[in-house]
Design an enzyme around this catalytic site. Structure first.
Site, PDB file in Angstrom:
ATOM      1  CE  LYS A  72      -3.180  -2.107   3.292  1.00  0.00           C
ATOM      2  NZ  LYS A  72      -3.771  -1.878   4.648  1.00  0.00           N
ATOM      3  N   GLY A  73       2.108   1.119   0.428  1.00  0.00           N
ATOM      4  CA  GLY A  73       2.953   2.272   0.751  1.00  0.00           C
ATOM      5  C   GLY A  73       3.120   3.323  -0.331  1.00  0.00           C
ATOM      6  CD  GLU A 110       8.077  -0.392  -2.795  1.00  0.00           C
ATOM      7  OE1 GLU A 110       7.003   0.192  -2.589  1.00  0.00           O
ATOM      8  OE2 GLU A 110       8.286  -1.577  -2.442  1.00  0.00           O
ATOM      9  CG  ASP A 111       6.952   2.370   0.288  1.00  0.00           C
ATOM     10  OD1 ASP A 111       7.647   1.471  -0.245  1.00  0.00           O
ATOM     11  OD2 ASP A 111       6.245   2.150   1.290  1.00  0.00           O
ATOM     12  CG  ASP A 167      15.048  -1.541   4.328  1.00  0.00           C
ATOM     13  OD1 ASP A 167      15.909  -0.716   4.635  1.00  0.00           O
ATOM     14  OD2 ASP A 167      14.617  -2.403   5.124  1.00  0.00           O
ATOM     15  CE  LYS A 188      14.512   3.161   5.544  1.00  0.00           C
ATOM     16  NZ  LYS A 188      13.967   2.253   6.595  1.00  0.00           N
ATOM     17  CG  PHE A 237      10.665   2.273  10.751  1.00  0.00           C
ATOM     18  CD1 PHE A 237      10.879   1.059  10.127  1.00  0.00           C
ATOM     19  CD2 PHE A 237       9.363   2.760  10.869  1.00  0.00           C
ATOM     20  CE1 PHE A 237       9.810   0.322   9.623  1.00  0.00           C
ATOM     21  CE2 PHE A 237       8.297   2.023  10.371  1.00  0.00           C
ATOM     22  CZ  PHE A 237       8.519   0.810   9.741  1.00  0.00           C
ATOM     23  CG  ASP A 281       2.501   0.703   7.305  1.00  0.00           C
ATOM     24  OD1 ASP A 281       3.356   0.505   6.422  1.00  0.00           O
ATOM     25  OD2 ASP A 281       2.067  -0.206   8.034  1.00  0.00           O
ATOM     26  NE  ARG A 294      -0.865   1.852   5.035  1.00  0.00           N
ATOM     27  CZ  ARG A 294       0.190   1.126   4.648  1.00  0.00           C
ATOM     28  NH1 ARG A 294       1.149   1.678   3.952  1.00  0.00           N
ATOM     29  NH2 ARG A 294       0.263  -0.147   4.986  1.00  0.00           N
TER      30      ARG A 294
HETATM   31  P1  IMP Z   1      12.927  -4.470   1.128  1.00  0.00           P
HETATM   32  O1  IMP Z   1      13.653  -3.534   0.190  1.00  0.00           O
HETATM   33  O2  IMP Z   1      12.604  -5.788   0.532  1.00  0.00           O
HETATM   34  O3  IMP Z   1      13.673  -4.609   2.424  1.00  0.00           O
HETATM   35  O4  IMP Z   1      11.509  -3.893   1.498  1.00  0.00           O
HETATM   36  C1  IMP Z   1      11.208  -2.571   1.398  1.00  0.00           C
HETATM   37  C2  IMP Z   1       9.831  -2.417   1.973  1.00  0.00           C
HETATM   38  O5  IMP Z   1       9.879  -2.523   3.392  1.00  0.00           O
HETATM   39  C3  IMP Z   1       9.293  -1.040   1.669  1.00  0.00           C
HETATM   40  O6  IMP Z   1       8.569  -1.003   0.466  1.00  0.00           O
HETATM   41  C4  IMP Z   1       8.412  -0.794   2.872  1.00  0.00           C
HETATM   42  O7  IMP Z   1       7.151  -1.360   2.652  1.00  0.00           O
HETATM   43  C5  IMP Z   1       9.116  -1.523   3.984  1.00  0.00           C
HETATM   44  N1  IMP Z   1       9.979  -0.583   4.705  1.00  0.00           N
HETATM   45  C6  IMP Z   1      11.336  -0.504   4.664  1.00  0.00           C
HETATM   46  N2  IMP Z   1      11.790   0.511   5.406  1.00  0.00           N
HETATM   47  C7  IMP Z   1      10.700   1.092   5.953  1.00  0.00           C
HETATM   48  C8  IMP Z   1      10.508   2.242   6.802  1.00  0.00           C
HETATM   49  O8  IMP Z   1      11.432   2.942   7.208  1.00  0.00           O
HETATM   50  N3  IMP Z   1       9.214   2.530   7.140  1.00  0.00           N
HETATM   51  C9  IMP Z   1       8.155   1.795   6.703  1.00  0.00           C
HETATM   52  N4  IMP Z   1       8.280   0.750   5.883  1.00  0.00           N
HETATM   53  C10 IMP Z   1       9.546   0.392   5.520  1.00  0.00           C
HETATM   54 MG    MG Z   2       6.518  -1.220   0.121  1.00  0.00          MG
END
Ligand code: IMP
Ligand code: MG
Length: 172
Positions: free
Chosen positions: A41-42, A97-98, A101, A129, A150, A157, A163
């Site tokens: 949803k982000g 994408e939001d 990470d 990040k 975070f 969220d 959100r």
């Molecule tokens: P990754 O890159 O597979 O670790 O996942 C990234 C996802 O984790 C993002 O799209 C977010 O949904 C969630 N996420 C990572 N960091 C944060 C944060 O700081 N706040 C909220 N959600 C986060």
């Molecule tokens: Mg996400």
């Protein structure tokens, strides 16, 4: 929830950044068959603002992915729980994408979307990040880079809270 929120990116900073990204995308995708694929949803707020700043036509789709297993563990199994609803064949797909990470969920999603045979497939993320990356992934359009911490707000969220906040905050 007694978490303390510290302002990280203001409405103005976000608006400027989103407008800058939209300008780049509008140039790069002129005369292409652009499909924005938002990751629920982000990314819903970011996608809504980005799409309205584009000066070129774009179709809009959404996907949702879920990861099971231990949270924050790289062994968690990732699945698509909502797929795109149009054919992506021959289209120029831009994933919106939001946050990127560890890169694990996006790597999975890009591999999944590649199976839909798009003409091109790129990634646009509001927040990168980079220091937390576990797998290499190319982010073609980045809004903000941040080290750690975070964040919430602007669609993002913490256990479904925050959100709807218009700015981006760091949770203490
Ligand atoms: P990754 O890159 O597979 O670790 O996942 C990234 C996802 O984790 C993002 O799209 C977010 O949904 C969630 N996420 C990572 N960091 C944060 C944060 O700081 N706040 C909220 N959600 C986060
Ligand atoms: Mg996400």
């Amino acid at each position: 929830m007694a978490s303390e929120l510290k302002l990280l990116f203001s409405r103005e900073e976000i608006a400027e950044t989103v407008a800058r990204m939209a300008r780049e995308i509008s140039v790069d995708y002129a005369d292409k068959k652009l499909v924005l694929v938002g990751v629920l949803k982000g990314a819903f707020v970011f996608l809504a603002d980005l799409a309205r700043e584009l000066t070129i036509p774009a179709a809009i789709e959404f996907v949702r992915i879920a990861s099971y297993g231990a949270k924050k563990e790289s062994c968690g199994k990732i699945t698509v729980t909502k797929d795109v609803e149009i054919s992506l064949e021959g289209k120029d797909v831009l994933v919106v994408e939001d946050i990127v990470d560890t890169g694990l969920s996006l790597t999975f999603l890009m591999d999944h979307l590649r199976q839909h045979h798009p003409a091109s497939l790129r990634l646009c993320a509001l927040v990168d990040k980079k220091a937390r990356r576990e797998v290499e992934i190319k982010v073609d359009y980045t809004g903000f880079a941040m080290a750690d911490g975070f964040i919430v707000g602007y669609g993002i969220d913490f256990n479904e809270h925050y959100r709807a906040l218009p700015e981006i905050f760091v949770v203490d």
